[in-house]
Design an enzyme around this catalytic site. Structure first.
Site, PDB file in Angstrom:
ATOM      1  N   TYR A 145       0.861  -1.374  -0.030  1.00  0.00           N
ATOM      2  CA  TYR A 145       0.035  -0.010   0.232  1.00  0.00           C
ATOM      3  C   TYR A 145       0.817   1.228  -0.093  1.00  0.00           C
ATOM      4  O   TYR A 145       2.086   1.215   0.093  1.00  0.00           O
ATOM      5  CB  TYR A 145      -1.009   0.008   1.049  1.00  0.00           C
ATOM      6  CG  TYR A 145      -0.827  -0.032   2.506  1.00  0.00           C
ATOM      7  CD1 TYR A 145       0.435  -0.235   3.074  1.00  0.00           C
ATOM      8  CD2 TYR A 145      -2.008  -0.341   3.437  1.00  0.00           C
ATOM      9  CE1 TYR A 145       0.693  -0.218   4.437  1.00  0.00           C
ATOM     10  CE2 TYR A 145      -1.630  -0.268   4.788  1.00  0.00           C
ATOM     11  CZ  TYR A 145      -0.396  -0.285   5.162  1.00  0.00           C
ATOM     12  OH  TYR A 145      -0.237  -0.481   6.805  1.00  0.00           O
ATOM     13  N   GLU A 146       0.232   2.262  -0.145  1.00  0.00           N
ATOM     14  CA  GLU A 146       0.927   3.766  -0.427  1.00  0.00           C
ATOM     15  C   GLU A 146       1.783   3.583  -1.526  1.00  0.00           C
ATOM     16  O   GLU A 146       3.007   4.234  -1.613  1.00  0.00           O
ATOM     17  CB  GLU A 146       1.651   4.059   0.690  1.00  0.00           C
ATOM     18  CG  GLU A 146       0.573   4.253   1.984  1.00  0.00           C
ATOM     19  CD  GLU A 146      -0.473   4.912   2.032  1.00  0.00           C
ATOM     20  OE1 GLU A 146      -1.476   4.730   2.514  1.00  0.00           O
ATOM     21  OE2 GLU A 146      -0.404   6.108   1.293  1.00  0.00           O
ATOM     22  N   GLY A 147       1.649   2.948  -2.765  1.00  0.00           N
ATOM     23  CA  GLY A 147       2.351   2.620  -3.907  1.00  0.00           C
ATOM     24  C   GLY A 147       3.140   1.489  -3.437  1.00  0.00           C
ATOM     25  O   GLY A 147       3.853   1.448  -2.681  1.00  0.00           O
TER      26      GLY A 147
END
Lengths: 584, 584
Positions: B434-436
């Protein structure tokens, strides 16, 4: 998401073109009468269908539902009982079992491919039959004729199951400390009392009886003996009699394998029968352990294959971003255009297919060790010893890598239970731990198998591999040389360790995992060149092209991992051993 | 198993001795009035107690119980609400928040150490406050004064929480495709309609209101804008008014983080307020993203630390086998005598402590980027850009490695839920996604941060690091040279990629993950030499010895991983890009 599809073409290619199964089988009378390539193809085809249509549908629901311990019963998830019965009736539990006692007598070289399909389809399900086949193998090798007659036919038929009862709370990797006792009785049997933990398939509701192989100590002995302890006693006429003093204390709640029962077992003066000689239980158990260790390696392989199928299919369908070098337009490309996604998929594919080659080759050596004679048999036994810890550890470590990488391909969707890939990560993680942790495997490999005979077996294996490489017709000299250099470095470093193992007693333990990895990555280079070479001119030109591309990827990208791990070994053990324990 | 203990001595050492926090803070007026080392020590001490006594006890029960979606409410596990209130009242949510709006104004360099403790104690819990702090940061940077006045004080106080609503089913890594619409209204607000998925903390029962930062498109625009969309509308007087058109469609069932709600959000003409300029939403969101990316890196760090504590404690207590070179006797040794166990523990420790150094250093650069002026500020901004993707990806990849290795130390017990280590594996896995995803981070690093300015920032960073290394007083030239060679090789290869990125458009995407890893392992070598040097003569001689031993382990065993990964980059992209997609 499509259901699981067995990689039949790859499997046939390995048997037929790479490892010459047909000739191997024809030269062994016991196998020649049971199997040829046509039979093998038919068996693989049928196993593929069963794995896809019967076993795989149990995978997700089995994970959600899990096994339940209710009063004194273990309840498996919905559908397990029915499918296990169909699976048993198809003869799959006894596929490689001794034909004299009702097994199908198939070679291991074939059997491990069927095992792979099972693990791809549903880990929890196939463990029940795998433990049963392993227990039967041990009984067949070490028990009396009477025990064999009584137990083997029911194990091969799948009516009864088998379990392997070794671990106790304070005795896991180190079995010296087990406390379960076996007291001789007047009738020649033994009264077994004690507790075991982590017993896979210790009980379930799939079969009428569970046959436990229990390690215990005789009175006044520190030696360990092996006993056959049925859950339900068997009458003289073969019918089931009274319950034995065997019960499930509880089941474990685990990270994965939720549909496989992992039991705490209690024995309260349970009736047991000695298997093999007194105080030689570990030796007997190792027959089963070696079988199980290879089978657990196959779990890593099967899970890698399943992970690859899921991730590559997703990567061809999921639209996100545009290919590099193309101007961003409205339309997104499937993510398989992205270098990083391809890198992950190629890594999984390269490691999985080389892993299958290692598995089939090890299976072939198991068959030769069992059925061949003279030098061929002796050498095969050495190779089985050498390769079993590698197959167990390297295949399962790569199994975790494969499932983690496949999960990464799925992005956020990979963390959600719905897509199924996270279950594969949870289910495959145990394979690095059970049947001897991969650290234990590596120490067995480097300490016993490589340096135990002063590197003789390894040297023979490497010399033979180098000869095979040199003889390849469609492989560049540069590629051959790249693998040969790595194999010969392994021998060199093994000699160094062998020469220094007494003066540096921690060297083997501290270097073992890296040495095994260095060996594995070099060996896979050998298998890739072999496969690409044998695929040259294959009637399916796409198949040949695929092997060529993946071999080139392996040579460019993964072979050098062998150097990295060997450099770790060369860096010695001082930096590992010098910090005092209380500074940790 | 002892409860979590914050590594206070290590944290103070980094602030005080390695990165000169006291002088850094004194030179910045805004910080000088808020904090000095005494205050920082008191804050760390208190955060350690709260993490151990309040937050950590929620970890296991939170995993077992999970969040529940019942009618239109999300119910967090028992105890979360009470502890979140205490945590909020302690000012922890607003620790680094702007003092003008009720935050505590503490430096990030300190704040990330408090974050680490939270993630060590309970991942799911700390995500709720972390997202809130991130949302506040974004609002503070881009929203109007009116929005700041209305929302920031309630976010910092923990009464309201924040969420970051970006992903849609068909728009994850590639946000161009989002379909959520924002229609301008007469009153200057916008009517938001659409759906989002994977919204961490999208709703819960911990706070009175949830402030969503939602990416959406204005009519007839392909640009993406950012909107503040409260769950409950706020009246002119600051009191809560009517419910807004924001609702939870469902929650995801995940591999881990089971006590953190991951929501599908629906907006039905919800009232939203523009944040920043129209069509510049991604730029605004990146303020939050960068903050969150570092925070998620800290999740990897905190999980590594927790894994190390659990595994090292277990290894010192668990008796199994005897030390190499000692004749087997009756008594077993703690498994920390075994080289392979020490190898795993040292690896976790070496990567965790260097990871903490990277985190504190990056935190320091964030502070300088925010508060310093002129060249110092400009350089700090470049370094934040350079190091944020590294911190996110490298810390979380090492976080998985650490938890997996720690689980291996536990053997079979590591697979059982009871010991807690398997939860850490499941919880930390998401941090790589997550978050890229870490692949996206690596492409950002190599494509934008390293080659985007023709390698200028990297060259400056490497030159400065080389200077620092050369100036070390208690470090051997050989060790200095070993790290310098790696750092300079990174520049060389970056130049090569920069020169060829147009002619080989797939090169960056295909090489990025290996390049980032090569950078990370070299950088950690730098931090280890720095730490061991600064620990020389430390008043606690055991502390100094420990840093020396672990640094030597890092230099002997882990630094060369940088070479391996760089060799992967050098091997190019041809073998990755050449196989046609349909052969996968």
């Amino acid at each position: 998401m499509n259901p699981y599809q067995a990689p039949l073409k790859d499997m046939q290619f390995l048997l037929e073109d790479v490892f010459d199964a047909q000739n191997t089988w024809q030269e062994i009378p016991e196998l020649a009468e049971m199997v040829d390539m046509d039979t093998a193809t038919a068996i693989l085809d049928e196993a593929g269908k069963i794995s896809r249509d019967l076993v795989h549908p149990l995978n997700r629901s089995g994970d959600e539902q899990g096994v339940v311990h209710q009063s004194d019963t273990i309840i498996t998830p919905d559908g397990f009982k029915e499918v296990y019965q169909q699976f048993s009736e198809g003869g799959w539990v006894g596929l490689c079992g001794d034909a004299e006692y009702g097994g199908m007598g198939m070679p291991k070289m074939l059997g491990i491919l069927v095992d792979e399909m099972g693990y791809s389809a549903c880990n929890s399900f196939v463990l029940y039959s795998s433990l049963t086949a392993g227990a039967a193998l041990c009984i067949n090798a070490h028990a009396t004729d009477e025990l064999k007659q009584t137990y083997l036919p029911h194990l091969y038929s799948g009516q009864w199951s088998g379990a392997m009862d070794m671990t106790e709370p304070h005795a896991g990797s180190d079995l010296r400390g087990i406390r379960t006792k076996a007291v001789p009785q007047d009738d020649g049997s033994y009264a077994i009392s004690g507790n075991k933990i982590f017993i896979t398939g210790g009980d379930q509701d799939l079969t009428e009886n569970v046959i436990h192989l229990v390690l215990a100590k005789l009175p006044d002995s520190n030696g360990i003996s092996l006993f056959l302890v049925p859950k339900i006693l068997v009458n003289q006429d073969g019918s089931l009699g009274e319950a034995n003093g065997v019960s499930v204390g509880s089941i474990e709640h685990k990270m994965g394998l939720k549909a496989s029962s992992t039991c705490v077992m209690n024995y309260d003066n349970a009736k047991g029968f000695l298997v093999g000689e007194p105080n030689r239980g570990l030796v007997c158990m190792f027959t089963m352990m070696n079988y199980e260790r290879l089978a657990i390696g196959i779990q890593g392989l099967g899970n890698s294959q399943a992970a690859y199928q899921m991730a590559s299919e997703y990567a061809k369908e999921r639209l996100q971003g545009v290919a590099a070098g193309v101007k961003p337009s409205g339309a997104s490309d499937p993510i398989i255009v992205h270098g990083d996604v391809r890198r992950m998929l190629l890594t999984i594919k390269a490691l999985t297919e080389a892993g299958r080659a290692l598995s089939v080759y090890t299976g072939k050596q198991l068959d030769l060790a069992k059925y061949a004679e003279g030098d061929v048999q002796a050498k095969a036994k050495q190779y089985v010893g050498l390769l079993t810890p590698v197959a167990k550890a390297f295949l399962t470590d790569r199994g975790l890598d494969a499932t983690i990488m496949a999960q990464q391909v799925f992005g956020g969707h990979g963390y959600i239970r719905e897509t199924g890939i996270e279950q594969l990560v949870r289910d495959t993680r145990i394979a690095q731990i059970y049947e001897g942790t991969n650290g234990i495997q590596a120490i067995d490999f480097l300490g016993r198998k490589v340096t135990g005979d002063n590197v003789a077996t390894l040297k023979m294996f490497v010399a033979e591999s180098v000869e095979q490489l040199k003889a390849l017709q469609h492989t560049s000299d540069a590629d051959k040389q790249a693998v040969i250099i790595r194999l010969e470095s392994l021998v060199e470093v093994a000699d160094y360790i062998n020469d220094n193992k007494l003066s540096q007693p921690a060297l083997i333990n501290a270097s073992a995992v890296d040495y095994l990895d260095a060996f594995g990555f070099a060996l896979y280079g050998f298998y890739w060149l072999l496969m690409a070479d044998k695929a040259h001119g294959h009637s399916d030109s796409e198949f040949a092209a695929q092997k060529h591309y993946v071999a080139q990827f392996y040579m460019a990208k993964l072979l050098s991992k062998s150097d990295y791990h060997l450099s770790q070994v060369k860096a010695g053990d001082e930096s590992i051993m010098s910090m005092p324990a209380d500074l940790f």
